[in-house]
Design a protein around this motif. Structure first.
Motif, mmCIF file in Angstrom:
data_model
loop_
_atom_site.group_PDB
_atom_site.id
_atom_site.type_symbol
_atom_site.label_atom_id
_atom_site.label_comp_id
_atom_site.label_asym_id
_atom_site.label_seq_id
_atom_site.Cartn_x
_atom_site.Cartn_y
_atom_site.Cartn_z
ATOM 1 N N ASP A 34 0.822 -1.215 0.000
ATOM 2 C CA ASP A 34 0.000 0.000 0.000
ATOM 3 C C ASP A 34 0.856 1.266 0.000
ATOM 4 O OD1 ASP A 34 -2.513 -1.374 -0.041
ATOM 5 O OD2 ASP A 34 -2.114 -1.950 2.017
ATOM 6 N N SER B 143 2.483 1.598 -3.417
ATOM 7 C CA SER B 143 1.816 2.077 -4.632
ATOM 8 C C SER B 143 2.245 3.507 -4.973
ATOM 9 C CB SER B 143 0.292 1.919 -4.559
ATOM 10 O OG SER B 143 -0.238 2.595 -3.461
ATOM 11 N N CYS B 144 2.663 4.295 -4.000
ATOM 12 C CA CYS B 144 3.238 5.621 -4.304
ATOM 13 C C CYS B 144 4.767 5.661 -4.134
ATOM 14 C CB CYS B 144 2.641 6.690 -3.402
ATOM 15 S SG CYS B 144 1.040 7.271 -3.947
ATOM 16 N N PRO C 196 -0.024 14.530 -1.759
ATOM 17 C CA PRO C 196 -0.954 13.389 -1.720
ATOM 18 C C PRO C 196 -0.758 12.460 -0.520
ATOM 19 C CG PRO C 196 -0.004 13.661 -3.911
ATOM 20 C CD PRO C 196 0.788 14.548 -2.991
ATOM 21 N N PRO D 165 -1.543 10.909 2.630
ATOM 22 C CA PRO D 165 -2.728 11.053 3.494
ATOM 23 C C PRO D 165 -2.400 10.744 4.954
ATOM 24 C CG PRO D 165 -2.753 8.890 2.486
ATOM 25 C CD PRO D 165 -1.473 9.566 2.028
ATOM 26 N N PRO D 166 -3.225 11.211 5.887
ATOM 27 C CA PRO D 166 -3.091 10.761 7.267
ATOM 28 C C PRO D 166 -3.617 9.326 7.381
ATOM 29 C CG PRO D 166 -4.951 12.259 7.046
ATOM 30 C CD PRO D 166 -4.315 12.174 5.701
ATOM 31 N N TRP D 167 -2.838 8.468 8.038
ATOM 32 C CA TRP D 167 -3.235 7.059 8.155
ATOM 33 C C TRP D 167 -3.826 6.748 9.525
ATOM 34 C CZ3 TRP D 167 -3.176 3.673 4.037
ATOM 35 C CH2 TRP D 167 -2.562 4.144 2.877
ATOM 36 N N ILE E 223 -6.516 4.243 10.171
ATOM 37 C CA ILE E 223 -6.230 2.837 9.893
ATOM 38 C C ILE E 223 -5.153 2.287 10.823
ATOM 39 C CG2 ILE E 223 -5.246 1.307 8.117
ATOM 40 C CD1 ILE E 223 -6.717 2.843 6.025
ATOM 41 N N PHE F 292 -4.842 17.228 -8.064
ATOM 42 C CA PHE F 292 -4.890 16.845 -6.657
ATOM 43 C C PHE F 292 -4.751 18.061 -5.754
ATOM 44 C CE2 PHE F 292 -3.551 15.225 -2.626
ATOM 45 C CZ PHE F 292 -4.379 14.141 -2.463
ATOM 46 N N PRO G 74 -9.249 11.272 3.852
ATOM 47 C CA PRO G 74 -7.876 11.057 3.381
ATOM 48 C C PRO G 74 -7.896 10.154 2.143
ATOM 49 C CG PRO G 74 -8.118 10.399 5.699
ATOM 50 C CD PRO G 74 -9.477 10.749 5.201
ATOM 51 N N VAL G 75 -7.074 10.472 1.180
ATOM 52 C CA VAL G 75 -7.052 9.676 -0.050
ATOM 53 C C VAL G 75 -5.947 8.635 0.085
ATOM 54 C CG1 VAL G 75 -6.768 9.754 -2.553
ATOM 55 C CG2 VAL G 75 -7.911 11.626 -1.368
ATOM 56 N N TYR G 76 -6.342 7.380 0.335
ATOM 57 C CA TYR G 76 -5.349 6.340 0.603
ATOM 58 C C TYR G 76 -4.724 5.803 -0.661
ATOM 59 C CZ TYR G 76 -7.210 6.362 5.321
ATOM 60 O OH TYR G 76 -7.605 6.734 6.574
ATOM 61 N N LYS G 77 -5.368 6.038 -1.765
ATOM 62 C CA LYS G 77 -4.777 5.625 -3.030
ATOM 63 C C LYS G 77 -5.286 6.564 -4.111
ATOM 64 C CE LYS G 77 -4.061 1.831 -6.155
ATOM 65 N NZ LYS G 77 -3.993 0.400 -6.341
ATOM 66 N N MET G 78 -4.386 7.004 -4.980
ATOM 67 C CA MET G 78 -4.779 7.903 -6.062
ATOM 68 C C MET G 78 -5.754 7.190 -7.000
ATOM 69 S SD MET G 78 -3.575 10.843 -6.087
ATOM 70 C CE MET G 78 -2.252 11.917 -5.612
ATOM 71 N N VAL H 279 -7.700 0.971 -0.221
ATOM 72 C CA VAL H 279 -7.637 0.425 1.120
ATOM 73 C C VAL H 279 -8.439 1.363 2.044
ATOM 74 C CG1 VAL H 279 -5.493 1.678 1.664
ATOM 75 C CG2 VAL H 279 -5.967 -0.486 2.796
ATOM 76 N N PRO H 280 -9.226 0.938 2.975
ATOM 77 C CA PRO H 280 -9.427 -0.436 3.452
ATOM 78 C C PRO H 280 -10.615 -1.164 2.813
ATOM 79 C CG PRO H 280 -10.413 1.100 4.988
ATOM 80 C CD PRO H 280 -9.872 1.920 3.867
#
Lengths: 106, 388
Positions: free
Chosen positions: A39, A42-43, A81, A83-85, A88, B210, B242-246, B307-308
């Protein structure tokens, strides 16, 4: 003064690592490792050499304190981009990831 | 007599060695990203025919096909450009062309392959036959800094369009004269364009922003009119998550006169009027959408999530604009690809180590193939589509 700051930084790191391994169960650690690869990857790239996000290799993170890495994971980087996690990941889990990325844990 | 027998035997052996003739229209490739490997797959049988290894770091890998649909040009995250023969299941060429790349495109005439790079920013262009580099075009913003390049696509002629992530510009590179590529720049399109797409007819190029709300739109039938801003509420808005994946725009969905786009930071898919570029409605979905893809007939849109919520997939009926089914095909669904006429869809379930195939009418699972950490799925009919 500077030495004090460095010491504090080191202590925070040691504390963070200690706290992390103490409070993250082994099964969850495996899950977090996977999350870093897949995860975050991916970036930041699966090999952490960077992508749209910056590289996360040990030498890149060496410039930062463990606390700064933990804060970035939990709160993100506004205006980017990242994000705050925190929805999760718990603070303990973020500390574990920081220590893992920074080479404190295998 | 003996000599004849030997000759006959020889012929027999020869024909046994000759592989059966076949076309490639029923084939595709699945990326097994953690292993740097591709699966060659066949649609009709839902089977794997071969594996191709040795492609390096395939995280976020993408590929395009030669126009005879025999060769794939694979863009690896480590900057590798690999040419794969899907009939023989082998690598026929490979160059390490940069430190870090994101994707690429093949020219309308099939002669040039362009790669978009993160490090160093810019594009490099290669001869599709030999993989010899024919052009190197850095992407430097007005501040003199190198910019990451995203959203590259082919235009008519030997032209490529792409977007500078850091600099916020759209560029068109015309390579009709390889010695002197001509660049047209559209500056100030907005902050942090993260991905872009071109419509299948090659007319509209859209770059999602973005760093601010909205999408930058270029009408390629009227390029002199410049870039226009549309959908000012498209982006994150005030109560964004929050954007967890683009989100990925490339797999976007055009269904009739409507365009279906993943919202950023909202559990919604936007329906936009194609041509007027105004928002018609929003459909609530189960998570933050990553891909919104239309079945080739435009009757359904399939959505996967960040995710999630990435183990769910939802199917939307485009006429009623309602979710008709929520599927759980496997763990961590990363990508979806319809068969050329859309009777089936293939989904990669990364954490289930499987590719799952669904019938798009019954919405039932019809097949499953083992695959190691699968990500992108690419069928060869992409060869004939602009922007894919």
């Amino acid at each position: 003064m500077r030495m004090f700051a460095a010491l504090t930084g080191a202590m925070v790191m040691v504390l963070a690592a200690g706290m992390a391994s103490a409070e993250v169960a082994p099964a969850r650690q495996a899950k977090l490792k996977d999350m870093v690869d897949q995860d975050c990857g991916s970036c930041h790239g699966m090999t952490r050499h960077g992508g749209l996000g910056s590289p996360l290799l040990q030498e890149d993170l060496a410039k930062l304190s463990a606390e700064a890495v933990i804060e970035t994971i939990l709160e993100g980087r506004p205006g980017t981009p990242m994000p705050p996690w925190k929805a999760i990941l718990s603070r303990e889990e973020a500390a574990w990831i920081a220590a893992y990325l920074m080479g404190e844990l295998k | 007599m003996k000599r004849i027998a030997v000759a006959v035997l020889g012929l027999g052996l020869l024909s046994a060695c000759q592989p059966a003739l076949r076309g490639t229209g029923d084939l595709g490739l699945v990326v097994e990203r953690a292993d740097g490997r591709l699966m060659v797959v066949e649609n009709s049988t839902s089977t794997k025919l071969a594996s191709v290894a040795g492609l390096g770091d395939l995280s976020h890998a993408a590929l395009v096909y030669s126009r005879d649909q025999r060769y794939a040009f694979v863009f690896g995250r480590d900057g590798g450009l690999t040419k794969v023969d899907i009939l023989t299941g082998s690598i026929v060429g490979r160059v390490m062309q940069s430190g870090n790349s994101i994707g690429g495109a093949i020219s309308q005439d099939g002669s040039l392959v362009a790669v978009a790079n993160y490090t160093p920013g810019g594009i490099k262009v290669f001869d599709a036959a030999t993989l010899e580099q024919v052009a190197d075009i850095p992407a430097t913003g007005p501040d003199g800094k190198a910019s990451k390049v995203i959203g590259i696509a082919d235009l008519s002629g030997r032209r490529f369009i792409y977007t500078l992530y850091d600099a916020g510009e759209i560029w068109i590179a015309d390579l009709s004269d390889l010695k002197a590529p001509r660049i047209t720049k559209y500056p100030n399109i907005g902050k942090l364009p993260y991905d872009a797409l071109i419509t299948g007819d090659g007319r509209w190029y859209l770059a999602g922003l973005f760093g601010e709300d909205g999408i930058a739109l270029l009408d390629l039938w009227n390029p002199d009119k410049g870039v226009k801003r549309i959908l000012d509420h498209y982006g994150k808005g005030k109560e964004a998550l929050p954007v967890y994946k683009m989100p990925h725009l490339r797999g976007w969905a055009v269904a009739g006169d409507e365009v279906w786009l993943p919202a950023i930071g909202h559990h919604q898919v936007l329906v936009v009027d194609k041509g007027r570029w105004s928002e018609k409605t929003r459909v609530d979905v189960a998570g933050q959408p990553v891909f919104a893809m239309a079945r080739p007939d435009g009757r359904q849109v399939w959505v996967n999530f960040a995710v999630p919520d990435y183990s769910k997939v939802q199917v939307i009926d485009t006429q009623t604009k309602t979710v008709i089914k929520t599927l759980e095909p496997g763990l961590a669904i990363l990508h979806m690809e319809f068969t050329p006429k859309g009777e089936r869809v293939w989904l990669s379930a990364r954490d289930s180590d499987a590719v799952v195939v669904y019938d798009t009418e019954t919405l039932e699972k019809v097949a499953e193939l083992p695959a190691s950490r699968p990500s992108g799925i690419f069928f060869t009919n992409r060869a004939n589509k602009t922007g894919l």
